[in-house]
Scaffold this motif. Structure first.
Motif, short mmCIF file in Angstrom:
data_model
loop_
_atom_site.label_atom_id
_atom_site.label_comp_id
_atom_site.label_asym_id
_atom_site.label_seq_id
_atom_site.Cartn_x
_atom_site.Cartn_y
_atom_site.Cartn_z
N THR A 13 6.66 0.39 1.97
CA THR A 13 5.69 1.42 2.34
C THR A 13 6.37 2.35 3.33
N LEU A 14 6.46 3.61 2.98
CA LEU A 14 7.06 4.61 3.86
C LEU A 14 6.02 5.13 4.83
N VAL A 15 6.30 4.97 6.11
CA VAL A 15 5.41 5.48 7.15
C VAL A 15 6.10 6.64 7.85
N THR A 16 5.44 7.77 7.87
CA THR A 16 5.96 8.96 8.55
C THR A 16 4.99 9.33 9.66
N VAL A 17 5.53 9.40 10.88
CA VAL A 17 4.72 9.78 12.04
C VAL A 17 5.29 11.08 12.59
N LEU A 48 0.62 4.78 17.07
CA LEU A 48 1.92 5.09 16.49
C LEU A 48 2.71 6.08 17.34
N THR A 49 4.02 5.97 17.28
CA THR A 49 4.93 6.95 17.86
C THR A 49 5.88 7.42 16.76
N THR A 50 6.58 8.49 17.04
CA THR A 50 7.50 9.02 16.02
C THR A 50 8.59 8.00 15.67
N SER A 51 8.92 7.13 16.60
CA SER A 51 9.96 6.14 16.33
C SER A 51 9.49 5.04 15.38
N SER A 82 8.43 5.79 12.45
CA SER A 82 8.71 6.34 11.12
C SER A 82 9.82 5.51 10.46
N ALA A 83 9.50 4.92 9.34
CA ALA A 83 10.45 4.01 8.68
C ALA A 83 9.86 3.54 7.36
N MET A 84 10.71 2.85 6.60
CA MET A 84 10.24 2.11 5.43
C MET A 84 9.95 0.69 5.90
N TYR A 85 8.83 0.17 5.50
CA TYR A 85 8.44 -1.19 5.86
C TYR A 85 8.30 -2.02 4.59
N TYR A 86 9.00 -3.15 4.59
CA TYR A 86 8.95 -4.06 3.45
C TYR A 86 8.21 -5.33 3.84
N CYS A 87 7.31 -5.79 2.99
CA CYS A 87 6.83 -7.16 3.14
C CYS A 87 7.73 -8.02 2.25
N VAL A 88 8.00 -9.22 2.73
CA VAL A 88 8.93 -10.10 2.03
C VAL A 88 8.39 -11.52 2.04
N SER A 115 0.83 -1.20 0.00
CA SER A 115 0.00 0.00 0.00
C SER A 115 0.87 1.26 0.00
N ALA A 116 0.24 2.37 -0.29
CA ALA A 116 0.96 3.62 -0.50
C ALA A 116 1.50 4.20 0.81
N ALA A 117 2.38 5.17 0.65
CA ALA A 117 2.98 5.85 1.79
C ALA A 117 1.91 6.49 2.67
N GLU A 118 2.22 6.57 3.98
CA GLU A 118 1.28 7.11 4.95
C GLU A 118 1.94 8.20 5.78
N VAL A 119 1.18 9.22 6.10
CA VAL A 119 1.62 10.25 7.04
C VAL A 119 0.59 10.29 8.17
N LYS A 120 1.06 10.07 9.39
CA LYS A 120 0.16 9.95 10.55
C LYS A 120 0.67 10.81 11.69
N ARG A 121 -0.25 11.04 12.66
CA ARG A 121 0.09 11.75 13.89
C ARG A 121 0.39 10.72 14.99
N PRO A 122 1.21 11.07 15.95
CA PRO A 122 1.43 10.17 17.10
C PRO A 122 0.11 9.82 17.77
N GLY A 123 -0.03 8.54 18.15
CA GLY A 123 -1.25 8.10 18.79
C GLY A 123 -2.28 7.52 17.84
N GLU A 124 -2.13 7.80 16.56
CA GLU A 124 -3.09 7.26 15.58
C GLU A 124 -2.80 5.79 15.30
N SER A 125 -3.79 5.13 14.72
CA SER A 125 -3.61 3.73 14.32
C SER A 125 -3.35 3.67 12.82
N LEU A 126 -2.82 2.53 12.41
CA LEU A 126 -2.48 2.36 11.00
C LEU A 126 -2.44 0.89 10.66
#
Lengths: 110, 118
Positions: B112-116, B86-89, B91-97, B7-18
């Motif tokens: 999928t790039l996740v930015t918190v 979510l927390t700011t930590s 924030s990362a690229m996540y790969y399924c393999v 799935s596409a990149a996500e931008v979220k706030r701390p405390g949100e779910s994903l």
């Protein structure tokens, strides 16, 4: 499971050989013949280059070879080429459906 | 052709779910194991956990146990990775393999790039 230990960086000149080590424990590298190696160019998806300690997937040049002794696995790249400059990661099965990566090694081709 | 489409990149706030997804094709979903790998900015690869036997077996690296939830819907050949808070930590690229048995990872998703960020 702790990350496997790799040198942070290695370097070599074109045509030379370099070896990257990957040290684990008797719970992972030392017990299982399931060590694999991946290379990752900047901002790219990692690519498998060695599996089951010393097997090469189709299409991977014979310049890449792998080995293992006790708790340490090694990746050797002979006849270095400029395009080999990348980050390299080892990975080992650690039992009960758990795997662990090494911290990664940056290879610089001088 | 084996494909793992994330799935596409996500931008979220701390405390949100994903919940991010990894749709597979080109092979029998239940015959291979799907894992998730994290790569924080400028850092190395970290193996997070795996789902196997289609959707009945799940294992987590101790570092990620309790931090994320791995699941799958084999009816749509898709694996998921989710966070409840979510927390700011995170924030990362996540790969399924895809794991080829006990051996190597033979296929990777595109990430999928996740930015918190607040």
């Amino acid at each position: 499971q702790s990350a496997l230990t790799q040198p942070r960086s290695v370097s070599g000149s074109p045509g030379q050989s370099v070896t990257i080590s990957c040290t684990g424990t008797s719970s992972d590298v030392g017990t299982y013949e399931y060590v694999s190696w991946y290379l990752q160019h900047p901002d790219k998806v990692p690519k498998l280059i060695i599996y089951d300690v010393n097997k090469r997937p189709s299409g991977v040049p014979g310049r890449f070879s792998g080995s293992k002794s006790a708790n340490t696995a090694s990746l050797t790249i002979s006849g270095l080429q400029a395009e080999d400059e990348a980050d390299y990661y080892c990975c080992s099965y650690a039992g009960t459906y758990i795997w662990v990566f090494g911290g990664g090694t940056k290879l610089t081709v001088l | 052709e084996v494909q793992l489409l994330q799935s596409a990149a996500e931008v979220k706030r701390p405390g949100e779910s994903l919940k991010i997804s990894c749709k597979t094709s080109g092979y029998s979903f239940s015959s291979y194991w799907i894992a998730w790998v994290r790569q924080m900015p400028g850092e190395g690869l970290e193996w997070m956990g795996i789902i196997y036997s289609g959707d009945t077996g799940i294992r987590y690296s101790p570092s990620f146990q309790g931090q994320v939830i791995i699941s799958a819907d084999k009816s749509i050949s898709t694996a998921f990775l989710q966070w409840n808070s979510l927390t700011t930590s995170d924030s990362a690229m996540y790969y399924c393999v895809r794991h080829s048995g006990l051996g190597a990872i033979d296929y990777w998703g595109q990430g999928t790039l996740v930015t918190v960020s607040s």
